[in-house]
Design a protein around this motif. Sequence first.
Motif, PDB file in Angstrom:
ATOM      1  N   LYS A   2       0.857  -1.184   0.000  1.00  0.00           N
ATOM      2  CA  LYS A   2       0.000   0.000   0.000  1.00  0.00           C
ATOM      3  C   LYS A   2       0.895   1.236   0.000  1.00  0.00           C
ATOM      4  O   LYS A   2       1.961   1.237   0.613  1.00  0.00           O
ATOM      5  CB  LYS A   2      -0.863   0.038   1.270  1.00  0.00           C
ATOM      6  CG  LYS A   2      -2.024  -0.914   1.272  1.00  0.00           C
ATOM      7  CD  LYS A   2      -2.690  -0.937   2.628  1.00  0.00           C
ATOM      8  CE  LYS A   2      -3.971  -0.188   2.658  1.00  0.00           C
ATOM      9  NZ  LYS A   2      -4.670  -0.358   3.956  1.00  0.00           N
ATOM     10  N   GLU A  16       0.501   0.916  11.093  1.00  0.00           N
ATOM     11  CA  GLU A  16       0.154  -0.131  10.125  1.00  0.00           C
ATOM     12  C   GLU A  16       1.375  -0.530   9.299  1.00  0.00           C
ATOM     13  O   GLU A  16       1.626  -1.719   9.081  1.00  0.00           O
ATOM     14  CB  GLU A  16      -0.969   0.355   9.203  1.00  0.00           C
ATOM     15  CG  GLU A  16      -1.416  -0.708   8.208  1.00  0.00           C
ATOM     16  CD  GLU A  16      -2.562  -0.260   7.327  1.00  0.00           C
ATOM     17  OE1 GLU A  16      -2.666  -0.805   6.216  1.00  0.00           O
ATOM     18  OE2 GLU A  16      -3.357   0.610   7.728  1.00  0.00           O
ATOM     19  N   GLN A  20       3.982  -4.560   8.993  1.00  0.00           N
ATOM     20  CA  GLN A  20       4.136  -5.337   7.766  1.00  0.00           C
ATOM     21  C   GLN A  20       5.480  -6.046   7.721  1.00  0.00           C
ATOM     22  O   GLN A  20       6.490  -5.493   8.148  1.00  0.00           O
ATOM     23  CB  GLN A  20       3.966  -4.435   6.543  1.00  0.00           C
ATOM     24  CG  GLN A  20       2.676  -3.648   6.536  1.00  0.00           C
ATOM     25  CD  GLN A  20       1.473  -4.484   6.874  1.00  0.00           C
ATOM     26  OE1 GLN A  20       1.288  -5.574   6.350  1.00  0.00           O
ATOM     27  NE2 GLN A  20       0.634  -3.985   7.772  1.00  0.00           N
ATOM     28  N   LYS A  48      -2.063  -3.154  -3.122  1.00  0.00           N
ATOM     29  CA  LYS A  48      -3.155  -3.073  -2.141  1.00  0.00           C
ATOM     30  C   LYS A  48      -3.946  -1.785  -2.326  1.00  0.00           C
ATOM     31  O   LYS A  48      -3.381  -0.701  -2.388  1.00  0.00           O
ATOM     32  CB  LYS A  48      -2.600  -3.124  -0.709  1.00  0.00           C
ATOM     33  CG  LYS A  48      -1.724  -4.330  -0.413  1.00  0.00           C
ATOM     34  CD  LYS A  48      -2.520  -5.606  -0.434  1.00  0.00           C
ATOM     35  CE  LYS A  48      -1.652  -6.787  -0.021  1.00  0.00           C
ATOM     36  NZ  LYS A  48      -2.341  -8.038  -0.118  1.00  0.00           N
ATOM     37  N   LEU A  52      -8.243  -0.856   1.669  1.00  0.00           N
ATOM     38  CA  LEU A  52      -8.258  -2.245   2.138  1.00  0.00           C
ATOM     39  C   LEU A  52      -7.934  -2.276   3.627  1.00  0.00           C
ATOM     40  O   LEU A  52      -6.906  -1.746   4.062  1.00  0.00           O
ATOM     41  CB  LEU A  52      -7.237  -3.074   1.356  1.00  0.00           C
ATOM     42  CG  LEU A  52      -7.240  -4.573   1.632  1.00  0.00           C
ATOM     43  CD1 LEU A  52      -8.515  -5.220   1.087  1.00  0.00           C
ATOM     44  CD2 LEU A  52      -6.020  -5.228   0.994  1.00  0.00           C
ATOM     45  N   TYR A  54      -6.388  -3.752   6.366  1.00  0.00           N
ATOM     46  CA  TYR A  54      -5.297  -4.710   6.457  1.00  0.00           C
ATOM     47  C   TYR A  54      -4.660  -4.610   7.836  1.00  0.00           C
ATOM     48  O   TYR A  54      -4.227  -3.537   8.236  1.00  0.00           O
ATOM     49  CB  TYR A  54      -4.265  -4.378   5.377  1.00  0.00           C
ATOM     50  CG  TYR A  54      -3.255  -5.450   5.120  1.00  0.00           C
ATOM     51  CD1 TYR A  54      -3.395  -6.313   4.059  1.00  0.00           C
ATOM     52  CD2 TYR A  54      -2.138  -5.594   5.933  1.00  0.00           C
ATOM     53  CE1 TYR A  54      -2.455  -7.297   3.793  1.00  0.00           C
ATOM     54  CE2 TYR A  54      -1.197  -6.564   5.685  1.00  0.00           C
ATOM     55  CZ  TYR A  54      -1.354  -7.414   4.613  1.00  0.00           C
ATOM     56  OH  TYR A  54      -0.424  -8.378   4.369  1.00  0.00           O
ATOM     57  N   TYR A  57      -0.379  -9.938   7.850  1.00  0.00           N
ATOM     58  CA  TYR A  57      -0.256 -10.831   6.711  1.00  0.00           C
ATOM     59  C   TYR A  57      -1.078 -12.096   6.966  1.00  0.00           C
ATOM     60  O   TYR A  57      -1.064 -12.600   8.066  1.00  0.00           O
ATOM     61  CB  TYR A  57       1.221 -11.193   6.490  1.00  0.00           C
ATOM     62  CG  TYR A  57       1.384 -12.199   5.386  1.00  0.00           C
ATOM     63  CD1 TYR A  57       1.443 -11.770   4.078  1.00  0.00           C
ATOM     64  CD2 TYR A  57       1.421 -13.550   5.664  1.00  0.00           C
ATOM     65  CE1 TYR A  57       1.544 -12.686   3.056  1.00  0.00           C
ATOM     66  CE2 TYR A  57       1.523 -14.473   4.640  1.00  0.00           C
ATOM     67  CZ  TYR A  57       1.587 -14.035   3.347  1.00  0.00           C
ATOM     68  OH  TYR A  57       1.672 -14.938   2.331  1.00  0.00           O
ATOM     69  N   GLY A  59      -3.599 -10.701   5.250  1.00  0.00           N
ATOM     70  CA  GLY A  59      -4.593  -9.655   5.043  1.00  0.00           C
ATOM     71  C   GLY A  59      -5.860 -10.193   4.409  1.00  0.00           C
ATOM     72  O   GLY A  59      -5.937 -11.359   4.042  1.00  0.00           O
ATOM     73  N   ASP A  62      -8.402  -9.688  -1.760  1.00  0.00           N
ATOM     74  CA  ASP A  62      -8.730  -8.638  -2.726  1.00  0.00           C
ATOM     75  C   ASP A  62      -8.610  -9.282  -4.107  1.00  0.00           C
ATOM     76  O   ASP A  62      -7.588  -9.163  -4.779  1.00  0.00           O
ATOM     77  CB  ASP A  62      -7.779  -7.453  -2.587  1.00  0.00           C
ATOM     78  CG  ASP A  62      -8.118  -6.305  -3.539  1.00  0.00           C
ATOM     79  OD1 ASP A  62      -9.093  -6.429  -4.311  1.00  0.00           O
ATOM     80  OD2 ASP A  62      -7.398  -5.304  -3.511  1.00  0.00           O
TER      81      ASP A  62
END
Length: 165
Positions: A2, A16, A20, A48, A52, A54, A57, A59, A62
């Motif tokens: 993203k 966020e 990741q 992404k 979304l 999220y 992982y 997530g 999509d």
Amino acid sequence: SKRKWLFPETEPDVKEARRQPGRYHLMDKELLELIKRKDAKGQVHFLKAPDLKYKLYPGPPDPNAYQRVSDWLTKTSFDGKPLGLKPLVLDDKYWKRNDALKLRHVSSGAKVVRNYQNGFHDYGEVIELLEHSNPGGACIPILSWKQSTKRTGGRGWRPAYRKQA
């Protein structure tokens, strides 16, 4: 990825991004600047969707993510010149012919299918998809910035224009 994982604008975005596995907050600053410049020119596509939801992982699914990528790849240009990239091979039957495929980054085509059907971003599966969709070096996925700068004498990624047959 993203966009906000690379370029967070708010404290929730920062949190966020740090959750990741890509460790975007530790990316090479030169690479981030390159991505930012290319993004401003429309030469970057983030897998992404911005909205979304999220958390961790892999997530939420999509299923349209790779069709958006495919559409973008076929329309993108570099300095006004179309790159001439082909659409992504998003055909389940193609990928399930394991015996006929020459896979270099994953053990089975089923993994590639699972990845694109759900909009996941597993690296080996993405690289396999890109290489099979545009064989012959038209699209060269790079997983490591250090590897890419070594290949180009420290200049980072540069497009390689090839005459279309």
